[in-house]
Write a protein that holds these residues in place. Structure first.
Motif, PDB file in Angstrom:
ATOM      1  N   SER A 134      41.596 172.630  84.145  1.00  0.00           N
ATOM      2  CA  SER A 134      40.382 171.808  84.092  1.00  0.00           C
ATOM      3  C   SER A 134      40.339 170.904  85.310  1.00  0.00           C
ATOM      4  CB  SER A 134      40.357 170.954  82.813  1.00  0.00           C
ATOM      5  OG  SER A 134      41.367 169.945  82.876  1.00  0.00           O
ATOM      6  N   ALA A 135      39.143 170.413  85.590  1.00  0.00           N
ATOM      7  CA  ALA A 135      39.013 169.421  86.661  1.00  0.00           C
ATOM      8  C   ALA A 135      39.551 168.088  86.162  1.00  0.00           C
ATOM      9  CB  ALA A 135      37.555 169.285  87.065  1.00  0.00           C
ATOM     10  N   PRO A 136      40.167 167.297  87.037  1.00  0.00           N
ATOM     11  CA  PRO A 136      40.703 166.010  86.587  1.00  0.00           C
ATOM     12  C   PRO A 136      39.591 165.022  86.278  1.00  0.00           C
ATOM     13  CG  PRO A 136      40.939 166.236  88.955  1.00  0.00           C
ATOM     14  CD  PRO A 136      40.444 167.546  88.463  1.00  0.00           C
ATOM     15  N   ALA A 137      39.861 164.163  85.309  1.00  0.00           N
ATOM     16  CA  ALA A 137      38.940 163.075  84.956  1.00  0.00           C
ATOM     17  C   ALA A 137      39.608 161.760  85.322  1.00  0.00           C
ATOM     18  CB  ALA A 137      38.610 163.114  83.470  1.00  0.00           C
ATOM     19  N   PHE A 138      38.896 160.930  86.084  1.00  0.00           N
ATOM     20  CA  PHE A 138      39.437 159.665  86.552  1.00  0.00           C
ATOM     21  C   PHE A 138      38.843 158.526  85.723  1.00  0.00           C
ATOM     22  CE2 PHE A 138      39.879 162.603  89.988  1.00  0.00           C
ATOM     23  CZ  PHE A 138      41.041 162.240  90.652  1.00  0.00           C
ATOM     24  N   GLU A 139      39.686 157.675  85.199  1.00  0.00           N
ATOM     25  CA  GLU A 139      39.231 156.504  84.445  1.00  0.00           C
ATOM     26  C   GLU A 139      39.331 155.280  85.355  1.00  0.00           C
ATOM     27  OE1 GLU A 139      41.502 156.340  80.835  1.00  0.00           O
ATOM     28  OE2 GLU A 139      40.902 158.359  80.195  1.00  0.00           O
ATOM     29  N   PHE A 140      38.294 155.108  86.182  1.00  0.00           N
ATOM     30  CA  PHE A 140      38.329 154.061  87.194  1.00  0.00           C
ATOM     31  C   PHE A 140      38.203 152.673  86.574  1.00  0.00           C
ATOM     32  CE2 PHE A 140      36.485 157.269  90.379  1.00  0.00           C
ATOM     33  CZ  PHE A 140      37.756 157.610  90.801  1.00  0.00           C
ATOM     34  N   PRO A 141      38.971 151.718  87.080  1.00  0.00           N
ATOM     35  CA  PRO A 141      38.820 150.336  86.610  1.00  0.00           C
ATOM     36  C   PRO A 141      37.689 149.638  87.354  1.00  0.00           C
ATOM     37  CG  PRO A 141      40.571 150.455  88.218  1.00  0.00           C
ATOM     38  CD  PRO A 141      40.064 151.869  88.038  1.00  0.00           C
ATOM     39  N   LYS A 142      37.198 148.551  86.777  1.00  0.00           N
ATOM     40  CA  LYS A 142      36.245 147.703  87.479  1.00  0.00           C
ATOM     41  C   LYS A 142      37.032 146.688  88.298  1.00  0.00           C
ATOM     42  CE  LYS A 142      32.392 148.111  84.210  1.00  0.00           C
ATOM     43  NZ  LYS A 142      31.447 147.380  83.328  1.00  0.00           N
ATOM     44  N   ILE A 143      36.717 146.624  89.588  1.00  0.00           N
ATOM     45  CA  ILE A 143      37.457 145.759  90.501  1.00  0.00           C
ATOM     46  C   ILE A 143      36.486 144.741  91.086  1.00  0.00           C
ATOM     47  CG2 ILE A 143      38.945 145.692  92.538  1.00  0.00           C
ATOM     48  CD1 ILE A 143      39.519 148.660  92.044  1.00  0.00           C
ATOM     49  N   PRO A 144      36.646 143.454  90.810  1.00  0.00           N
ATOM     50  CA  PRO A 144      35.727 142.441  91.341  1.00  0.00           C
ATOM     51  C   PRO A 144      35.681 142.475  92.874  1.00  0.00           C
ATOM     52  CG  PRO A 144      37.142 141.502  89.643  1.00  0.00           C
ATOM     53  CD  PRO A 144      37.688 142.864  89.940  1.00  0.00           C
ATOM     54  N   GLY A 145      34.464 142.500  93.411  1.00  0.00           N
ATOM     55  CA  GLY A 145      34.298 142.480  94.861  1.00  0.00           C
ATOM     56  C   GLY A 145      34.653 143.768  95.561  1.00  0.00           C
ATOM     57  N   ALA A 146      34.789 144.871  94.820  1.00  0.00           N
ATOM     58  CA  ALA A 146      35.155 146.142  95.435  1.00  0.00           C
ATOM     59  C   ALA A 146      34.557 147.285  94.629  1.00  0.00           C
ATOM     60  CB  ALA A 146      36.670 146.290  95.541  1.00  0.00           C
ATOM     61  N   VAL A 188      44.553 159.304  85.089  1.00  0.00           N
ATOM     62  CA  VAL A 188      43.955 160.576  85.514  1.00  0.00           C
ATOM     63  C   VAL A 188      44.337 161.625  84.471  1.00  0.00           C
ATOM     64  CG1 VAL A 188      43.734 162.294  87.334  1.00  0.00           C
ATOM     65  CG2 VAL A 188      44.229 159.906  87.927  1.00  0.00           C
ATOM     66  N   ARG A 189      43.343 162.331  83.932  1.00  0.00           N
ATOM     67  CA  ARG A 189      43.572 163.345  82.898  1.00  0.00           C
ATOM     68  C   ARG A 189      43.220 164.738  83.436  1.00  0.00           C
ATOM     69  NH1 ARG A 189      39.880 163.099  79.474  1.00  0.00           N
ATOM     70  NH2 ARG A 189      38.587 161.418  80.332  1.00  0.00           N
ATOM     71  N   PHE A 190      44.054 165.703  83.101  1.00  0.00           N
ATOM     72  CA  PHE A 190      43.728 167.102  83.415  1.00  0.00           C
ATOM     73  C   PHE A 190      44.513 167.999  82.465  1.00  0.00           C
ATOM     74  CE2 PHE A 190      47.490 166.327  85.954  1.00  0.00           C
ATOM     75  CZ  PHE A 190      48.220 167.502  85.855  1.00  0.00           C
ATOM     76  N   GLU A 191      44.129 169.261  82.419  1.00  0.00           N
ATOM     77  CA  GLU A 191      44.790 170.222  81.547  1.00  0.00           C
ATOM     78  C   GLU A 191      45.480 171.306  82.368  1.00  0.00           C
ATOM     79  OE1 GLU A 191      41.931 171.795  78.854  1.00  0.00           O
ATOM     80  OE2 GLU A 191      41.757 169.950  77.672  1.00  0.00           O
ATOM     81  N   GLU A 218      46.672 168.786  77.501  1.00  0.00           N
ATOM     82  CA  GLU A 218      46.203 167.685  78.329  1.00  0.00           C
ATOM     83  C   GLU A 218      47.374 166.846  78.827  1.00  0.00           C
ATOM     84  OE1 GLU A 218      44.267 163.897  76.879  1.00  0.00           O
ATOM     85  OE2 GLU A 218      42.516 164.850  77.834  1.00  0.00           O
ATOM     86  N   HIS A 219      47.291 166.479  80.084  1.00  0.00           N
ATOM     87  CA  HIS A 219      48.258 165.568  80.688  1.00  0.00           C
ATOM     88  C   HIS A 219      47.525 164.274  81.056  1.00  0.00           C
ATOM     89  CE1 HIS A 219      51.191 168.839  81.097  1.00  0.00           C
ATOM     90  NE2 HIS A 219      50.170 169.577  81.481  1.00  0.00           N
TER      91      HIS A 219
END
Length: 240
Positions: A49-61, A106-109, A120-121
């Protein structure tokens, strides 16, 4: 830096999945400059599978994943052969200082062994940081665009000319630059003029990706209302 993870259903498996993450350009960058964050995923089998990124919210970026295909390869580590998937994330720091990128998942299978069902990893990146600075002499500017090219288009409807009290003129300014998302553009320094009421629409932000190349656009629309008789001059619009 290496990170090791196992699928929840295969915690006993001897074949780990691995992750590496780093900042491509060491040292300080400019405010608003495109910084590449390299994330490499490794599996001893194949990606299911394609990886899924769980991005954080970063103040000012801003941290984002451009829509492009990864770079695939293989690598030998301690006698084991791994399939490697390299992803390049785009990171933008929009104010001076050190921006911290906290660990994110980051999640992928992938199957634990060839011929087996994929599991899933979930892997976690290390914490990273990027220092951004304003160029010398630009510290007091209201905003800065860091790009290799910038296009500015301006239109008026109708064209400014003789008018009556109560008449309106709409001004549209469009900024376009490669490799910069539209939301990174700072607000335009549109000056107020005594005698003209100013009504601004929320900016329209649009990004386009073509053949892996990102082009960002920000459109600002302002309407001027003539409040009293007179001759009015709008100052030049300077975009640093």
């Amino acid at each position: 830096m290496w990170y090791r993870a196992f699928g929840a259903a295969e915690a006993h498996a001897a074949e780990p999945s691995l992750l590496r993450a780093s900042v491509a350009k060491p040292g300080p960058v400019l405010v608003g400059e495109h910084v590449t964050i390299i994330v490499e995923l490794l599996t001893a089998t194949t990606f299911a599978s394609a990886p899924a990124f769980e991005f954080p919210k970063i103040p000012g970026a801003l941290l984002m994943k451009p829509e492009e295909r990864p770079v695939l390869g293989t690598e030998q580590i301690d006698g084991e052969s791994y399939t490697v998937q390299r992803r390049e994330l785009a990171f933008f720091v929009m104010r001076p200082g050190v921006a911290q990128i906290p660990p994110f998942t980051v999640r992928f299978e992938s199957p634990p062994r060839f011929g087996e069902e994929a599991v899933e990893h979930r892997l976690t990146t290390p914490a990273l940081q990027v220092e951004a600075r304003m160029p010398p002499g630009a510290e007091n500017l209201p905003g800065l665009i860091a790009a290799r090219e910038l296009r500015v288009d301006q239109t008026w409807h109708p064209q400014p000319q003789k008018a009556r009290v109560g008449d309106v003129f709409t001004r549209t300014v469009t900024l376009t630059a490669p490799d910069v998302p539209g939301m990174v553009f700072p607000p335009l320094p549109l000056a107020k003029v005594d005698g003209l009421a100013v009504y601004a629409k929320p900016p329209a932000v649009q990004d386009q990706v073509e053949r892996g190349e990102l082009t960002g656009q920000r459109v600002e629309t302002v309407t001027y209302l003539c409040e009293r008789p007179g001759r009015f001059t709008l100052p030049a619009l300077v975009i640093p």
